[in-house]
Structure formats: structure tokens, C-alpha cells
Design an enzyme around this catalytic site. Structure first.
Site, PDB file in Angstrom:
ATOM      1  N   ASP A  20       3.230  23.425 -26.115  1.00 12.47           N
ATOM      2  CA  ASP A  20       4.387  22.564 -25.857  1.00 12.47           C
ATOM      3  C   ASP A  20       4.490  22.112 -24.402  1.00 12.47           C
ATOM      4  OD1 ASP A  20       5.044  22.969 -28.541  1.00 12.47           O
ATOM      5  OD2 ASP A  20       6.198  24.773 -28.059  1.00 12.47           O
ATOM      6  N   LYS A  23       1.533  17.760 -24.277  1.00 20.09           N
ATOM      7  CA  LYS A  23       0.202  17.190 -24.530  1.00 20.09           C
ATOM      8  C   LYS A  23       0.315  15.856 -25.279  1.00 20.09           C
ATOM      9  CE  LYS A  23      -0.867  20.993 -26.803  1.00 20.09           C
ATOM     10  NZ  LYS A  23       0.327  21.818 -26.515  1.00 20.09           N
ATOM     11  N   LYS A  25       2.639  13.512 -25.376  1.00 22.59           N
ATOM     12  CA  LYS A  25       3.008  12.365 -24.523  1.00 22.59           C
ATOM     13  C   LYS A  25       1.798  11.879 -23.726  1.00 22.59           C
ATOM     14  CE  LYS A  25       5.156  11.049 -20.245  1.00 22.59           C
ATOM     15  NZ  LYS A  25       6.307  10.833 -19.408  1.00 22.59           N
ATOM     16  N   GLY A  47       3.117  20.710 -32.924  1.00 21.72           N
ATOM     17  CA  GLY A  47       4.120  19.647 -32.965  1.00 21.72           C
ATOM     18  C   GLY A  47       3.984  18.874 -31.668  1.00 21.72           C
ATOM     19  N   HIS A  48       3.371  17.687 -31.739  1.00 20.51           N
ATOM     20  CA  HIS A  48       3.107  16.898 -30.535  1.00 20.51           C
ATOM     21  C   HIS A  48       4.007  15.663 -30.553  1.00 20.51           C
ATOM     22  CE1 HIS A  48      -1.204  18.756 -30.186  1.00 20.51           C
ATOM     23  NE2 HIS A  48      -0.232  19.645 -30.136  1.00 20.51           N
ATOM     24  N   GLN A 226      -1.701  23.830 -29.406  1.00 21.95           N
ATOM     25  CA  GLN A 226      -1.290  25.118 -28.819  1.00 21.95           C
ATOM     26  C   GLN A 226      -1.638  25.143 -27.324  1.00 21.95           C
ATOM     27  OE1 GLN A 226      -3.176  25.526 -32.157  1.00 21.95           O
ATOM     28  NE2 GLN A 226      -1.139  24.924 -32.775  1.00 21.95           N
ATOM     29  N   GLY A 303      11.905  24.166 -34.851  1.00 29.07           N
ATOM     30  CA  GLY A 303      13.271  24.049 -34.341  1.00 29.07           C
ATOM     31  C   GLY A 303      13.774  25.305 -33.635  1.00 29.07           C
ATOM     32  N   ARG A 304      12.925  26.328 -33.513  1.00 28.90           N
ATOM     33  CA  ARG A 304      13.373  27.575 -32.874  1.00 28.90           C
ATOM     34  C   ARG A 304      13.612  27.357 -31.381  1.00 28.90           C
ATOM     35  NH1 ARG A 304       8.467  31.520 -34.203  1.00 28.90           N
ATOM     36  NH2 ARG A 304       7.363  29.577 -33.864  1.00 28.90           N
ATOM     37  N   LYS A 332       7.528  17.499 -17.116  1.00 31.95           N
ATOM     38  CA  LYS A 332       8.923  17.943 -17.170  1.00 31.95           C
ATOM     39  C   LYS A 332       9.481  18.382 -15.819  1.00 31.95           C
ATOM     40  CE  LYS A 332      10.352  19.111 -21.354  1.00 31.95           C
ATOM     41  NZ  LYS A 332      10.525  19.599 -22.735  1.00 31.95           N
ATOM     42  N   SER A 411       4.830  14.042 -14.840  1.00 30.55           N
ATOM     43  CA  SER A 411       5.677  13.430 -15.856  1.00 30.55           C
ATOM     44  C   SER A 411       7.134  13.766 -15.533  1.00 30.55           C
ATOM     45  CB  SER A 411       5.267  13.971 -17.230  1.00 30.55           C
ATOM     46  OG  SER A 411       6.164  13.536 -18.218  1.00 30.55           O
ATOM     47  N   GLY A 413       9.884  12.488 -17.481  1.00 33.36           N
ATOM     48  CA  GLY A 413      10.757  12.162 -18.611  1.00 33.36           C
ATOM     49  C   GLY A 413       9.903  12.005 -19.854  1.00 33.36           C
TER      50      GLY A 413
HETATM   51  P1  GDP Z   1       3.118  19.368 -27.022  1.00 30.18           P
HETATM   52  O1  GDP Z   1       3.117  20.299 -28.176  1.00 30.18           O
HETATM   53  O2  GDP Z   1       2.339  19.897 -25.848  1.00 30.18           O
HETATM   54  O3  GDP Z   1       2.712  17.969 -27.372  1.00 30.18           O
HETATM   55  O4  GDP Z   1       4.628  19.282 -26.515  1.00 30.18           O
HETATM   56  P2  GDP Z   1       5.938  19.087 -27.451  1.00 30.18           P
HETATM   57  O5  GDP Z   1       5.972  17.684 -27.919  1.00 30.18           O
HETATM   58  O6  GDP Z   1       6.014  20.169 -28.472  1.00 30.18           O
HETATM   59  O7  GDP Z   1       7.085  19.412 -26.422  1.00 30.18           O
HETATM   60  C1  GDP Z   1       7.275  18.664 -25.257  1.00 30.18           C
HETATM   61  C2  GDP Z   1       8.693  18.039 -25.309  1.00 30.18           C
HETATM   62  O8  GDP Z   1       9.048  17.579 -24.019  1.00 30.18           O
HETATM   63  C3  GDP Z   1       8.776  16.850 -26.218  1.00 30.18           C
HETATM   64  O9  GDP Z   1      10.083  16.785 -26.729  1.00 30.18           O
HETATM   65  C4  GDP Z   1       8.527  15.672 -25.277  1.00 30.18           C
HETATM   66  O10 GDP Z   1       9.129  14.463 -25.728  1.00 30.18           O
HETATM   67  C5  GDP Z   1       9.213  16.168 -24.021  1.00 30.18           C
HETATM   68  N1  GDP Z   1       8.604  15.712 -22.765  1.00 30.18           N
HETATM   69  C6  GDP Z   1       7.299  15.489 -22.463  1.00 30.18           C
HETATM   70  N2  GDP Z   1       7.175  15.217 -21.140  1.00 30.18           N
HETATM   71  C7  GDP Z   1       8.416  15.279 -20.616  1.00 30.18           C
HETATM   72  C8  GDP Z   1       8.932  15.130 -19.290  1.00 30.18           C
HETATM   73  O11 GDP Z   1       8.215  14.904 -18.323  1.00 30.18           O
HETATM   74  N3  GDP Z   1      10.289  15.297 -19.130  1.00 30.18           N
HETATM   75  C9  GDP Z   1      11.108  15.575 -20.176  1.00 30.18           C
HETATM   76  N4  GDP Z   1      12.407  15.733 -19.911  1.00 30.18           N
HETATM   77  N5  GDP Z   1      10.662  15.725 -21.423  1.00 30.18           N
HETATM   78  C10 GDP Z   1       9.323  15.596 -21.644  1.00 30.18           C
HETATM   79  P1  IMO Z   2       1.656  22.807 -29.905  1.00 27.81           P
HETATM   80  O1  IMO Z   2       0.305  22.203 -30.261  1.00 27.81           O
HETATM   81  C1  IMO Z   2       3.825  26.518 -29.225  1.00 27.81           C
HETATM   82  C2  IMO Z   2       2.703  29.955 -31.677  1.00 27.81           C
HETATM   83  C3  IMO Z   2       3.716  30.474 -32.657  1.00 27.81           C
HETATM   84  C4  IMO Z   2       3.365  31.951 -32.624  1.00 27.81           C
HETATM   85  C5  IMO Z   2       1.848  31.934 -32.526  1.00 27.81           C
HETATM   86  C6  IMO Z   2       1.129  32.093 -33.865  1.00 27.81           C
HETATM   87  O2  IMO Z   2       2.811  22.018 -30.340  1.00 27.81           O
HETATM   88  O3  IMO Z   2       1.669  23.193 -28.467  1.00 27.81           O
HETATM   89  P2  IMO Z   2       0.701  30.386 -35.862  1.00 27.81           P
HETATM   90  O4  IMO Z   2       1.667  29.610 -36.716  1.00 27.81           O
HETATM   91  O5  IMO Z   2      -0.241  29.535 -35.077  1.00 27.81           O
HETATM   92  O6  IMO Z   2      -0.013  31.471 -36.620  1.00 27.81           O
HETATM   93  O7  IMO Z   2       1.656  31.164 -34.802  1.00 27.81           O
HETATM   94  O8  IMO Z   2       1.509  30.677 -31.948  1.00 27.81           O
HETATM   95  N1  IMO Z   2       2.375  28.515 -31.811  1.00 27.81           N
HETATM   96  C7  IMO Z   2       2.797  27.562 -30.961  1.00 27.81           C
HETATM   97  N2  IMO Z   2       3.623  27.663 -29.902  1.00 27.81           N
HETATM   98  N3  IMO Z   2       3.255  25.332 -29.540  1.00 27.81           N
HETATM   99  C8  IMO Z   2       2.402  25.240 -30.578  1.00 27.81           C
HETATM  100  O9  IMO Z   2       1.688  24.128 -30.837  1.00 27.81           O
HETATM  101  C9  IMO Z   2       2.171  26.390 -31.376  1.00 27.81           C
HETATM  102  N4  IMO Z   2       1.435  26.633 -32.478  1.00 27.81           N
HETATM  103  C10 IMO Z   2       1.550  27.945 -32.728  1.00 27.81           C
HETATM  104  O10 IMO Z   2       5.026  30.220 -32.239  1.00 27.81           O
HETATM  105  O11 IMO Z   2       3.860  32.530 -31.451  1.00 27.81           O
HETATM  106 MG    MG Z   3       4.470  21.231 -29.463  1.00 26.24          MG
END
Ligand code: GDP
Ligand code: IMO
Ligand code: MG
Length: 426
Positions: A20, A23, A25, A47-48, A226, A303-304, A332, A411, A413
Site C-alpha cells: 500500500d 504503487k 498511482k 488493491g492498487h 504487496q 477496508g480494515r 503521501k 507524490s 496527493g
Molecule cells: P498500492 O497497493 O501500493 O497501490 O497502494 P493503495 O492504493 O492500496 O493505497 C494507497 C492509497 O493512497 C490510495 O488510496 C491512493 O489513492 C492514495 N495515494 C497515493 N499517493 C498518494 C499521495 O501522495 N497522497 C495521498 N494523500 N494519497 C495518496
Molecule cells: P498491495 O498490493 C498490504 C497482507 C495481509 C496479511 C498478509 C498475508 O495492495 O500493496 P494474504 O491475503 O496475502 O495471504 O495476507 O499480507 N497483504 C497486504 N497488505 N497490501 C497488500 O497488497 C497486501 N496483500 C496482502 O494483510 O498481513
Molecule cells: Mg494496496
């Protein structure tokens, strides 16, 4: 840097924390400079998030470059695929007018997630004295069957190999009943449903080596899911995912290792972790809650609420070494605006004395911090590094110096244009 690359460059985007990092974005921004985006591991546990106007789109199975009509996309052999979720994602894109025909491909060698994998993932988590906090998407269970050599590949569904699928279903139903005290799942319904998925997958399925041969002299962006600290070998085992998010995961997923590969690490300006396991720099209490709200730190898949912490420099150095990181994009930074003080974890106290070495086999690392002044005012509209408040510039410079890798982009936003570029990547 504007996402444009020349020649036949290959670039990988890898998370250096616990996922998270943002990646999605960054891949969306860079994708137009590439011919192909390859998701190389993981499954719908990811979840990207990508923003487009008022829309927030979250990719679980699909590569994050898919919104760009000129870009090809491959879900490579190292991934696991839940066909139901894949088709839901494709349908959702169709619903907003995005045509993915002839540009989304799935490896024949990728393994298939069955409803049983999902059911057992949840039951195990519920039954364990020490759960892992998985995403309950059946991802780990599917990889288990892959390595137990009883799994089902996309290619098996297409070939209508009903014998092996029947065996796997009956094997899982036995476990569901005997080991977990649950109900068996309807084998005939599932068999029929998955054979139908096989028919729908046929036009999308490719053999990675032959497919990638066509992209030999073209530009490829590799997308990890991940993060490095969730890697099955190098992460905080057993609180990890079941695949290799590290750059080395590319080789196992597509077979070959690109000979020129620019490795970009994504680092959130603070740390988050969703799920259980060690987290030395975790912030407890009110400040954690403030940052969680401001950064909207709730899992994109489940959603956790995400756990929040300061940057952990030894862990980042560890991740940079494993991946051979050439450059970092910091995300962020805007979320830290308004804090009086910002801390950076620079080392640990342990029972055996102080250390600057991150060790994912230990859970007794007590961080030592350096403290920096924060900055006032929002920075979400800032476009140039020099326009950032002095304290924000100093924070970035300190992080860069402590990790020892240049920070080429920042980044500020969630929107694609909320970026500060300091250097052209290639
Ligand atoms: P990923 O799994 O690495 O693709 O990241 P996620 O999408 O799960 O989580 C990143 C969250 O931060 C998402 O809701 C993005 O829209 C948001 N985001 C990404 N870059 C920024 C940033 O620079 N600032 C803010 N405020 N939000 C960001
Ligand atoms: P992105 O690609 C953050 C975490 C789970 C748990 C562990 C094992 O969006 O960054 P799993 O379901 O893979 O067997 O769970 O890995 N986890 C993530 N945490 N971002 C993710 O993906 C994750 N995918 C799995 O929360 O701790
Ligand atoms: Mg994610």
C-alpha cells in the site's frame, strides 16, 4: 521525468514496506511510456488505487496500466487468479467505457483460486490461536496447492482437464469437512462454473515466453503487488504473503531476467501495515488515528484500518539492498503536513545491544528515533521541490541520505498530477 521512457527499457515498481505504498498511482502515471505492463505476482489480495477525475478505481487482479488504451497488460505466471474477480473487474471497466479487448492477457501457467481456497483461508484465520490477518482471498491457499503440485492452472481450465479439477475439489471438500468442521462446497456447480470460466479465459490466455518474445525490444513496466517486508522469504515470516514481491520475483514469474532493468522502490513517507505481525515503529494512540484519517489508511481490499508508524530506515535499507533499488519515489508526503514533530526510526535497541540492522526473524526490535520539525500548510498543490516548505525539503533530504538511495519523485496527493519530479528516470 514525465513517465516517458525511450528505447527498450525495462522498469520495475516494487514496494519497500508492507504494501500500500501507492504503487497503483505511480504505475498509472508511468504506464503511457511503456508498451506493456506485467503484474508478476500476488492475486486479488492486492488493491492498487488509481484516480481518474471523480473516480477512484481499485485494481485487484488487473495490472494498473489498464486505463491507458495503447498499453498492453499481462497477468504473468507468478500470479494467482480468481476468475470471478477478474471478469468482474473487466466488466466494471467496460461499464465505464474502457475497452480491454486485445490488450489484457493472462498466463496459462498462472494458478486458479477456487471457492474452497477462499473458504479455507477464512476458516483457518478464524480458527487459529495466532491468525495472520490475511485478506481472506484464498491467495495463500492457492499458492500452497501450486507447490503441493495439485493446483489448477488457467491452461488446465482451458484444456478442460476435469479429472484434476475434480480431484482438487474433492480433496478440498474433505479438508473442509474433516479438518475445519465445515460444509462441503457444491462440486458439480463449481466444476460447471469453472469450465465456463475456462471457455471465457481461452481468448485471453498466453504462454509467457512466446508472448514476451514479442516485447523483447520494447518497453516493459513490471508491477509488483504487496511489499518487500511481506515477501515469503525476506519478510516478517510467518506474517507475510505467499509469493515474492521482491524484484527477484520477476525471474520466477516470467522465466527470464531482463538484462537492463531500472529498479524503482516506492516508499510511503510514513509506514503502514494491514494485518498482524511485527511493526517496530508503530505509533499507538491518537496520533496514529489522526494520520490514519488524513491518509485514508483503510485497506483497499478489505477496508480494515491500517496500522500506522514512522519510517523505519534500517528496514528500508534492508529492502533497498534485497531489490538492488536504483531510485525511490516517496508517496503521501502531504499526509505529514501540520505535524509539529516528525520522527524517523534510525536503529534499534535489542536484548543484545544497539543495532542498525533490520532482522525480520526478530520481534524484539525497539526503535531509536531522530526527531525533525514538521511544517505548516498543505502541500498537495506543490509542483516543484523548491516550493515545498523548508522542513519538508529537509525531511526528504534526511530520508534520502539515511537510506542512501536518491529520491527522484515525490507524490503529494492521490491524483496523477499531484507529483513533484526531481529527476528524469531514464
Ligand atoms: P498500492 O497497493 O501500493 O497501490 O497502494 P493503495 O492504493 O492500496 O493505497 C494507497 C492509497 O493512497 C490510495 O488510496 C491512493 O489513492 C492514495 N495515494 C497515493 N499517493 C498518494 C499521495 O501522495 N497522497 C495521498 N494523500 N494519497 C495518496
Ligand atoms: P498491495 O498490493 C498490504 C497482507 C495481509 C496479511 C498478509 C498475508 O495492495 O500493496 P494474504 O491475503 O496475502 O495471504 O495476507 O499480507 N497483504 C497486504 N497488505 N497490501 C497488500 O497488497 C497486501 N496483500 C496482502 O494483510 O498481513
Ligand atoms: Mg494496496
Amino acid at each position: 521525468m514525465d513517465g516517458k521512457v525511450s528505447g527498450d527499457h525495462k522498469v520495475v515498481i516494487v514496494g519497500l514496506q508492507w504494501g500500500d505504498e501507492g504503487k497503483g498511482k505511480i504505475i498509472d502515471i508511468l504506464a503511457p511510456g511503456f508498451d506493456l505492463v506485467v503484474r508478476y505476482q500476488g492475486g486479488p489480495n492486492a488493491g492498487h488505487t488509481v484516480h481518474r477525475g471523480d473516480r477512484k478505481i481499485i485494481f485487484h487482479q488487473l495490472p494498473s496500466g489498464v486505463l491507458h488504451p495503447e498499453v498492453q497488460n499481462l497477468i504473468a505466471s507468478g500470479c494467482v487468479v480468481d476468475p470471478r474477480r477478474l471478469f468482474e473487474e473487466l466488466e466494471a471497466l467496460k461499464g465505464i467505457g474502457i475497452d480491454t479487448r486485445d490488450r489484457v492477457w493472462v498466463s496459462k501457467f498462472a494458478h486458479v483460486i477456487l471457492p474452497h481456497h477462499i473458504a479455507i483461508d477464512g476458516m483457518r484465520e478464524d480458527g487459529k490461536a495466532k491468525p495472520l490477518g490475511t485478506t481472506r482471498r484464498g491467495v495463500g491457499m492457492c499458492y500452497e496447492d501450486k507447490f503441493a503440485r495439485i493446483g489448477i492452472r488457467i491452461g488446465d481450465l482451458i484444456a478442460e482437464d476435469t479429472d484434476r479439477l475434480r480431484y482438487l475439489i474433492s480433496h478440498k471438500n474433505f479438508l473442509l469437512i474433516e479438518l475445519y468442521g465445515g460444509e462441503p462446497l457444491d462440486d458439480r456447480r463449481i466444476l460447471k462454473e469453472y469450465m465456463e470460466f475456462g471457455r471465457r479465459l481461452r481468448p485471453l490466455a498466453v504462454s509467457d515466453p512466446y508472448f514476451l518474445k514479442g516485447f523483447q525490444n520494447r518497453r516493459i513496466l513490471f508491477e509488483s503487488a504487496q511489499g518487500t517486508l511481506l515477501d515469503i522469504s525476506f519478510g516478517t515470516y510467518p506474517y507475510v504473503t505467499s509469493s515474492h514481491p521482491i524484484v527477484g520475483g520477476i525471474g520466477a514469474s516470467i522465466g527470464m531476467i531482463p538484462n537492463r532493468l531500472l529498479k524503482i522502490g516506492i516508499v510511503k513517507a510514513y509506514t503502514t501495515r494491514v494485518g498482524l505481525g511485527p511493526f517496530p515503529t508503530e505509533i499507538e494512540g491518537e496520533l496514529g488515528e489522526i494520520l490514519r484519517k488524513k491518509g485514508n489508511e483503510y485497506g483497499s481490499t478489505t477496508g480494515r484500518p491500517r496500522r500506522i508508524g514512522w519510517l523505519d530506515i534500517p528496514a528500508l535499507r534492508f529492502a533497498a539492498i534485497i531489490n538492488g533499488i536504483d531510485a525511490i519515489i516517496l508517496t503521501k508526503l502531504d499526509v505529514l503536513s501540520g505535524l509539529k514533530e516528525i520522527k524517523i526510526g534510525t536503529g534499534y535497541q535489542t536484548d543484545s545491544g544497539p543495532t542498525e540492522e533490520f532482522d525480520p526473524t526478530r520481534d524484539d526490535l525497539v526503535p531509536e528515533y531522530r526527531s525533525l520539525p514538521g511544517w505548516e500548510g498543505e502541500i498537495a498543490g506543490v509542483k516543484g521541490f523548491d516550493q515545498l516548505p523548508r522542513e519538508a525539503q529537509e525531511y526528504v533530504a534526511m530520508v534520502e541520505d539515511l537510506i542512501g538511495v536518491r529520491i527522484v519523485g515525490i507524490s503529494v496527493g492521490p491524483e496523477p498530477d499531484q507529483m513533484i519530479w526531481r529527476e528524469r528516470l531514464i
